[in-house]
Structures are given as C-alpha cells and as structure tokens.
Design an enzyme around this catalytic site. Structure first.
Site, PDB file in Angstrom:
ATOM      1  N   GLY A 178      -6.154   0.245  -3.927  1.00 48.70           N
ATOM      2  CA  GLY A 178      -5.964   1.541  -4.566  1.00 48.70           C
ATOM      3  C   GLY A 178      -5.434   1.295  -5.965  1.00 48.70           C
ATOM      4  O   GLY A 178      -5.173   0.152  -6.352  1.00 48.70           O
ATOM      5  N   GLU A 198      -0.084  -7.919  -4.830  1.00 44.82           N
ATOM      6  CA  GLU A 198      -0.711  -8.148  -6.146  1.00 44.82           C
ATOM      7  C   GLU A 198      -1.790  -9.237  -6.046  1.00 44.82           C
ATOM      8  O   GLU A 198      -1.901 -10.106  -6.929  1.00 44.82           O
ATOM      9  CB  GLU A 198       0.348  -8.538  -7.191  1.00 44.82           C
ATOM     10  CG  GLU A 198       1.494  -7.545  -7.335  1.00 44.82           C
ATOM     11  CD  GLU A 198       1.152  -6.301  -8.125  1.00 44.82           C
ATOM     12  OE1 GLU A 198      -0.046  -6.079  -8.437  1.00 44.82           O
ATOM     13  OE2 GLU A 198       2.080  -5.529  -8.425  1.00 44.82           O
ATOM     14  N   MET A 204      -2.641   1.813  -9.266  1.00 45.32           N
ATOM     15  CA  MET A 204      -1.187   1.713  -9.364  1.00 45.32           C
ATOM     16  C   MET A 204      -0.559   3.006  -8.842  1.00 45.32           C
ATOM     17  O   MET A 204      -1.144   4.090  -8.979  1.00 45.32           O
ATOM     18  CB  MET A 204      -0.773   1.472 -10.814  1.00 45.32           C
ATOM     19  CG  MET A 204      -1.194   0.085 -11.285  1.00 45.32           C
ATOM     20  SD  MET A 204      -0.779  -0.217 -12.996  1.00 45.32           S
ATOM     21  CE  MET A 204       0.991  -0.402 -12.862  1.00 45.32           C
ATOM     22  N   PHE A 205       0.585   2.901  -8.228  1.00 47.20           N
ATOM     23  CA  PHE A 205       1.364   4.022  -7.663  1.00 47.20           C
ATOM     24  C   PHE A 205       0.737   4.626  -6.403  1.00 47.20           C
ATOM     25  O   PHE A 205       1.141   5.698  -5.976  1.00 47.20           O
ATOM     26  CB  PHE A 205       1.590   5.149  -8.691  1.00 47.20           C
ATOM     27  CG  PHE A 205       2.237   4.698  -9.965  1.00 47.20           C
ATOM     28  CD1 PHE A 205       3.585   4.396  -9.992  1.00 47.20           C
ATOM     29  CD2 PHE A 205       1.493   4.557 -11.123  1.00 47.20           C
ATOM     30  CE1 PHE A 205       4.192   3.972 -11.170  1.00 47.20           C
ATOM     31  CE2 PHE A 205       2.099   4.135 -12.307  1.00 47.20           C
ATOM     32  CZ  PHE A 205       3.444   3.844 -12.331  1.00 47.20           C
ATOM     33  N   LYS A 265       0.506   0.879  -2.247  1.00 48.32           N
ATOM     34  CA  LYS A 265       0.036  -0.376  -1.638  1.00 48.32           C
ATOM     35  C   LYS A 265       1.221  -1.237  -1.200  1.00 48.32           C
ATOM     36  O   LYS A 265       1.231  -1.751  -0.084  1.00 48.32           O
ATOM     37  CB  LYS A 265      -0.832  -1.165  -2.629  1.00 48.32           C
ATOM     38  CG  LYS A 265      -2.066  -0.417  -3.100  1.00 48.32           C
ATOM     39  CD  LYS A 265      -2.899  -1.245  -4.051  1.00 48.32           C
ATOM     40  CE  LYS A 265      -2.189  -1.631  -5.340  1.00 48.32           C
ATOM     41  NZ  LYS A 265      -1.780  -0.478  -6.160  1.00 48.32           N
TER      42      LYS A 265
END
Ligand code: ADP
Length: 201
Positions: free
Chosen positions: A15, A99, A17-18, A21
């Site tokens: 998905g 990441e 950022m924010f 995940k």
C-alpha cells in the site's frame, strides 16, 4: 496454533505511505510472539525514521527489529553470524521484513528459500514509488506470495481511499525525473488517491 498453510509461506502487505503496513506487520508479529513462535524482524538500515532497531508505525506502536544494510545482513543474522543478535534465531518460525522495497533483488531468492524451508515470511513494503511506478522487487514478490494484502490510506485532499504516495518538494509535486535523494530540499510525502496524485513530467 497451526497456520492455514501446511509448511512455510510468504505473506506480502503493500500500500502507499500511511496505509498501516507497519501497523499490520506489528499486529501479525505480535500474535506470533503470543503464540510462542520464534520471530526475527528486519528492516533496511537506511530507514532511521524512529529508531534504528525498531519497526515503528506512524501511530506510535513499535516492535524490536534488526536494522541491516542489505539482504546479506539478513542471511548472516539468520545463520547466527549477526553482530546484533539479541536472541538465537536458529530455527525461526516467522521472519518479518519492513520497508521491503528498499532491499535489492537478492531478497527474492532469500524469502523463497525461507518459505520453502518452512518459515512463515511476512513482508511489508510500498507497491509503488512516488511516480506510481511498481517498486523494485515488490511486483515479483506479490506474484510469488501465498497471501497479499493491499491496504489504503486516506487521501489528504479529498478523504477517499488513497493508493499512492505523493512526493512534495518545497510544497510542490515532485517531477518524474527528480532524484530519489535531494540534498537540502524540503521534502515531504502525503497519501493521495488516483485523482489527486500528481507527478510533474
Ligand atoms: P505505513 O507503514 O503504511 O507507512 P503506518 O503503519 O506507519 O503506515 O501508519 C499508519 C497510521 O498513520 C494510521 O493508523 C494513522 O494513525 C496515521 N496516518 C497519518 N496520516 C494518514 C493518512 N493520510 N491516511 C491514513 N492514516 C494516516
């Protein structure tokens, strides 16, 4: 406490950022720890967003992780050569990696090897970069995974589900060709939907 998969398997959480995940990775890993499974969590060492040895969500929760410079660092740690060894990782049941988009293509054979050897591998990462282009090794990992969860954030412009990460430089949408690392620039990111995601050509 048996997993729905007989042996090892690969789960990928993606998905923008924010989108939660890291939160979702932390949730899954915490449950594995409660189930008394042996867990090792990794993240790329270049991301020191909160703390070098934690996976932290934007909402503030965190779990211990080992920051490694590259995939070889994960391999070394799992085979017991890591210097940051906090627990003996031999025979881990679960490997979490946050990441994951920042690791090189060597990540693919490593996670397949682990899954084939019976390990539950949970990866979290960006599926698209700020240009909305597929990010690094993630597309292939999505294809090879047993389970995929695609999360959305909230678009900062309209409140719709956001699938993309807007890169802003000095408050303006970044250009397609802007270098990934800009020294001295005021850079920020926002979650955006397809309509409000902008990339200057
Ligand atoms: P990711 O790992 O995908 O970047 P995190 O798990 O770190 O996501 O953070 C998710 C949290 O970020 C949400 O639970 C929420 O508290 C916060 N947040 C901040 N901005 C947004 C946004 N635009 N949309 C959704 N959540 C947001």
């Amino acid at each position: 406490l048996k997993s729905p998969y007989a042996g090892g398997h690969l789960e990928v959480i993606v998905g923008p950022m924010f989108s939660g995940k890291s939160e979702e990775l932390i949730r899954r890993v915490t449950r594995a720890v409660i189930a008394r499974q042996r867990v090792a969590v990794f993240k790329p060492a270049l991301d020191d967003r909160y703390h070098v040895a934690h996976v932290a969500s934007h909402a503030g929760r965190s779990i211990e992780a080992v920051a490694v410079p590259d995939v070889a660092g994960i391999r070394a740690h799992l085979s017991g050569q890591g210097e940051l060894l906090s627990a003996t990782p031999e025979g881990v049941d679960v490997v979490g990696i946050d990441e994951a988009q920042f690791f090189g293509p060597e990540l693919i054979p490593l996670v397949l090897e682990l899954a084939d050897a019976g390990v539950r591998v949970i990866l979290a990462g960006l599926d698209m970069d700020f240009r909305a282009e597929p990010f690094g090794c993630i597309p292939e990992l999505l294809a090879r995974a047993e389970s995929v969860e695609k999360l959305t954030a909230i678009c900062t412009v309209c409140g719709a589900p956001a699938t993309r990460s807007q890169r802003l430089i000095g408050g303006q949408p970044a250009r397609f060709d802007d270098p990934v690392v800009l020294v001295g620039a005021q850079e920020s990111y926002e979650a955006r939907c397809r309509v409000h995601h902008e990339v200057e050509k």
